[in-house]
Write a protein that holds these residues in place. Structure first.
Motif, PDB file in Angstrom:
ATOM      1  N   ASP A 116       0.494  -1.458  -0.416  1.00  0.00           N
ATOM      2  CA  ASP A 116       0.132  -0.266   0.551  1.00  0.00           C
ATOM      3  C   ASP A 116       0.965   1.223  -0.302  1.00  0.00           C
ATOM      4  OD1 ASP A 116      -2.107  -1.308   0.110  1.00  0.00           O
ATOM      5  OD2 ASP A 116      -2.328  -1.403   2.205  1.00  0.00           O
ATOM      6  N   LEU A 117       1.514   1.149   0.801  1.00  0.00           N
ATOM      7  CA  LEU A 117       3.133   2.196   0.657  1.00  0.00           C
ATOM      8  C   LEU A 117       2.919   2.455  -0.627  1.00  0.00           C
ATOM      9  CD1 LEU A 117       4.399   4.673   3.225  1.00  0.00           C
ATOM     10  CD2 LEU A 117       6.380   2.577   3.125  1.00  0.00           C
ATOM     11  N   ILE A 118       3.646   1.748  -0.995  1.00  0.00           N
ATOM     12  CA  ILE A 118       4.423   1.767  -2.430  1.00  0.00           C
ATOM     13  C   ILE A 118       3.352   2.521  -3.505  1.00  0.00           C
ATOM     14  CG2 ILE A 118       5.051   0.557  -4.618  1.00  0.00           C
ATOM     15  CD1 ILE A 118       6.844  -1.102  -2.902  1.00  0.00           C
ATOM     16  N   ARG A 119       2.392   1.802  -3.352  1.00  0.00           N
ATOM     17  CA  ARG A 119       0.953   2.530  -4.195  1.00  0.00           C
ATOM     18  C   ARG A 119       0.996   3.359  -3.955  1.00  0.00           C
ATOM     19  NH1 ARG A 119      -2.676  -2.003  -2.970  1.00  0.00           N
ATOM     20  NH2 ARG A 119      -1.470  -3.381  -4.158  1.00  0.00           N
ATOM     21  N   GLU A 120       0.539   3.810  -2.849  1.00  0.00           N
ATOM     22  CA  GLU A 120       0.218   5.955  -2.802  1.00  0.00           C
ATOM     23  C   GLU A 120       1.445   6.541  -3.023  1.00  0.00           C
ATOM     24  OE1 GLU A 120       0.238   5.692   1.878  1.00  0.00           O
ATOM     25  OE2 GLU A 120      -1.727   4.695   1.804  1.00  0.00           O
ATOM     26  N   ASN A 121       2.661   6.312  -2.711  1.00  0.00           N
ATOM     27  CA  ASN A 121       4.182   7.168  -3.337  1.00  0.00           C
ATOM     28  C   ASN A 121       3.744   7.114  -4.790  1.00  0.00           C
ATOM     29  OD1 ASN A 121       5.685   7.952  -1.513  1.00  0.00           O
ATOM     30  ND2 ASN A 121       5.255   6.001  -0.473  1.00  0.00           N
ATOM     31  N   GLN A 122       3.486   6.080  -5.374  1.00  0.00           N
ATOM     32  CA  GLN A 122       3.330   6.289  -7.180  1.00  0.00           C
ATOM     33  C   GLN A 122       2.400   6.812  -7.860  1.00  0.00           C
ATOM     34  OE1 GLN A 122       3.679   1.737  -8.026  1.00  0.00           O
ATOM     35  NE2 GLN A 122       5.656   1.988  -8.235  1.00  0.00           N
ATOM     36  N   LYS A 123       1.112   6.720  -6.373  1.00  0.00           N
ATOM     37  CA  LYS A 123       0.230   7.833  -7.270  1.00  0.00           C
ATOM     38  C   LYS A 123       0.995   8.664  -6.866  1.00  0.00           C
ATOM     39  CE  LYS A 123      -3.968   5.109  -6.072  1.00  0.00           C
ATOM     40  NZ  LYS A 123      -4.539   5.078  -4.558  1.00  0.00           N
ATOM     41  N   ALA A 124       1.559   9.370  -5.850  1.00  0.00           N
ATOM     42  CA  ALA A 124       1.780  11.044  -5.921  1.00  0.00           C
ATOM     43  C   ALA A 124       3.213  11.331  -6.587  1.00  0.00           C
ATOM     44  CB  ALA A 124       2.486  11.064  -4.981  1.00  0.00           C
ATOM     45  N   GLY A 125       4.300   9.948  -7.853  1.00  0.00           N
ATOM     46  CA  GLY A 125       4.719  10.104  -8.606  1.00  0.00           C
ATOM     47  C   GLY A 125       6.355  10.045  -7.913  1.00  0.00           C
ATOM     48  N   ILE A 126       6.034   8.691  -6.712  1.00  0.00           N
ATOM     49  CA  ILE A 126       7.437   8.817  -6.509  1.00  0.00           C
ATOM     50  C   ILE A 126       7.757   7.327  -6.991  1.00  0.00           C
ATOM     51  CG2 ILE A 126       9.103   8.110  -4.471  1.00  0.00           C
ATOM     52  CD1 ILE A 126       6.698  10.491  -2.946  1.00  0.00           C
ATOM     53  N   ASP A 127       8.968   6.882  -6.881  1.00  0.00           N
ATOM     54  CA  ASP A 127       9.043   5.538  -8.030  1.00  0.00           C
ATOM     55  C   ASP A 127       9.499   4.853  -6.898  1.00  0.00           C
ATOM     56  OD1 ASP A 127      10.215   4.371 -10.192  1.00  0.00           O
ATOM     57  OD2 ASP A 127      12.263   3.670  -8.622  1.00  0.00           O
ATOM     58  N   TRP A 128       9.017   3.745  -6.407  1.00  0.00           N
ATOM     59  CA  TRP A 128       9.508   2.172  -5.710  1.00  0.00           C
ATOM     60  C   TRP A 128      10.728   2.588  -5.276  1.00  0.00           C
ATOM     61  CZ3 TRP A 128      12.571  -1.299  -6.714  1.00  0.00           C
ATOM     62  CH2 TRP A 128      13.145  -1.963  -7.615  1.00  0.00           C
ATOM     63  N   ARG A 129      11.512   2.274  -5.869  1.00  0.00           N
ATOM     64  CA  ARG A 129      12.844   2.307  -5.009  1.00  0.00           C
ATOM     65  C   ARG A 129      13.311   3.216  -4.151  1.00  0.00           C
ATOM     66  NH1 ARG A 129      12.825   2.408 -10.621  1.00  0.00           N
ATOM     67  NH2 ARG A 129      14.005   0.806 -11.535  1.00  0.00           N
TER      68      ARG A 129
END
Ligand SMILES: Cc1cc2nc3c(=O)[nH]c(=O)nc-3n(C[C@H](O)[C@H](O)[C@H](O)COP(=O)(O)OP(=O)(O)OC[C@H]3O[C@@H](n4cnc5c(N)ncnc54)[C@H](O)[C@@H]3O)c2cc1C
Length: 446
Positions: free
Chosen positions: A252-265
């Motif tokens: 979920d943390l990755i998904r939320e960050n990706q929605k904000a344009g942040i790379d999973w890395r």
């Protein structure tokens, strides 16, 4: 022993041993005596940094590879001073042989500085055993002599996985790795960073034949990308939960960050300062499930390749030069060539493959109880040490002290680096090893 341990023997002079010696010798204590014992001809190389191939680059950028926990820019400055990198280049993934040179120069400097003081002694010999004595420890060497000190720290690092490929697989660069027909198909056991090393070595030799790389899941490591790790607070992280809950939270943390344009890395790297804490808070059952089911996924996202290496691997996969297979080798018939039967993980179908050579790139041993390391073996056989519950390494306390088979904590024999995986988990790479060595030095010497 803490605070009075003036003489310390470090068994194993790979990267961890050198980094620990460097941290200990920061102490101004004139009575300090550090003895570093290494069985290979060169200190500071170990398994990771003994390669001479320039294509074998670090998988951590230069900014993370300083030997010193309190001076993270040390390696980067060293590269700049020697014209081996320029400040516009960052991030730089230097050849691992260059890192070996960095550690060698660091040790040479320490040796020169301490020549007068006699605080550093280097011994090129195999250590066979460590025995507690009334005043400290005695370390027996293969040449029949022994050295004594107040305490010993094991830094013997990695073991190679024994007997892969039903005994037919060989290690890249070993004596058995004789010249090969450039077009010959080969099989590589493993699809991780060691497979990537093997591919780069084969390319360097002009090999053009197909490389089938097989592992349980057939997953290839991901590439690094320049980024900024997200900032997390320990209060954000669910500690001590069921593994499934934790994995759900992290996804979920990755998904939320990706929605904000942040790379999973940046999310994976943001979690890094807490990885040891997360591991230590899981019950053994969760740790076991993680190792069996989740670690392979974690590894390809966490232990990534330099972007330039990833580009070469991707090109080779697209061109059909590397064929990753998710499956397992069920039979090998040896003749002129090897007839290898592989069962696909997904379809269960059997495929027979004819290859000229089988390379063992299964990486490092995952079960310490099979170790062939003389000194580790002898400690375990005498009950002075025991494997951790998952047998990833030796059982140690959070202070790096060995735990004997009867549960007694040793004040005289300690361990650092990959050998302490069971307690620290994230302790294979330099950024973690240097912090562990800095803490241990401080604890031992004040
Ligand atoms: C192929 C590979 C590439 C890697 N690349 C990176 C990277 O780019 N960046 C990163 O941060 N990490 C990397 N790592 C992780 C690596 O674990 C650490 O960086 C580091 O090398 C660990 O060092 P070590 O000294 O603990 O272990 P080792 O490198 O295994 O060294 C242990 C040393 O102890 C000696 N020894 C063992 N037993 C005895 C004995 N009985 N008597 C005397 N001497 C003994 C061995 O000869 C060896 O030199 C890589 C690992 C591998 C395997």
């Amino acid at each position: 022993m803490t605070g009075r341990a003036n003489s310390i023997i470090i068994v194993g002079g790979g990267a961890s041993g050198v980094v620990l010696a460097a941290h200990l010798l920061k102490s101004p204590n004139p009575d300090l005596r550090v003895t570093l014992i290494e069985k290979r001809p060169h200190f500071g190389q170990g398994m990771a940094y003994s390669t001479l191939l320039s294509a074998h680059v670090l998988n951590v950028s230069a900014a993370g590879m300083s030997a010193y926990a309190d001076d993270p820019g040390n390696f980067w400055r060293w590269l700049l001073e020697r014209g081996l990198a320029t400040s516009e280049q960052a991030p730089v993934y230097a050849p691992r042989s260059v890192y070996a040179r960095y550690l060698k120069e660091l040790l040479d400097e320490l040796e020169a500085r301490e020549r007068e003081t006699g605080r550093l002694r280097l011994i090129r010999e195999e250590s066979l055993s460590i025995s507690p004595t009334p005043s400290g420890v005695e370390v027996a060497l293969a040449n029949g002599t022994s050295v004594v000190a107040h305490l010993a720290v094991l830094a013997t690092g990695h073991d190679e996985e024994p007997g892969a490929g039903q005994g037919h697989a060989i290690r890249m660069g070993s004596e058995a790795d004789t010249p090969l027909d450039a077009e010959a198909p080969v099989l590589v056991l493993g699809t991780g960073l060691s497979m990537v090393d093997a591919f780069l070595s084969l390319e360097q030799r002009g090999h053009r034949g197909e490389i089938t790389a097989v592992s349980r899941r057939g997953l290839l490591p991901s590439p690094h990308r320049k980024g900024n790790p997200i900032k997390l607070d320990v209060a954000d992280i669910p500690l001590g939960t069921q593994l499934s809950y934790f994995v759900g939270w992290f996804r979920d943390l990755i998904r939320e960050n990706q929605k904000a344009g942040i790379d999973w890395r940046d999310v994976v790297d943001g979690l890094r300062p807490f990885n040891q804490k997360i591991w230590q808070n899981w019950p053994t059952s969760a740790k076991r499930r993680f190792v069996e089911h989740t670690k392979a996924w974690w590894d390809i996202h966490r232990h990534r390749m330099a972007p330039e290496v990833y580009a070469r691997v991707t090109e080779a996969v697209q061109a059909g030069r590397i064929r990753p297979v998710a499956g397992r080798v069920v039979a090998i018939a040896a003749g002129e060539a090897f007839a290898v039967e592989i069962q696909s993980r997904h379809t269960k179908r059997l495929e027979t493959l004819e290859v000229a050579r089988i390379y063992d790139c299964s990486g490092i041993a995952r079960d310490i109880s099979t170790t062939s390391n003389s000194v580790v073996r002898s400690l375990v056989d005498r009950g002075l040490a025991k494997p951790d519950p998952l047998r990833l390494g030796l059982d140690v306390t959070a202070n790096c002290e060995l735990i004997a088979s009867d549960g007694t904590v040793s004040a005289k024999i300690l361990a650092v680096g990959p050998l302490t995986r069971g307690t620290f988990f994230e302790i294979d790479a330099i950024p973690d090893i240097r912090v562990q060595c800095a803490r241990l030095s401080k604890r031992l010497l004040g």
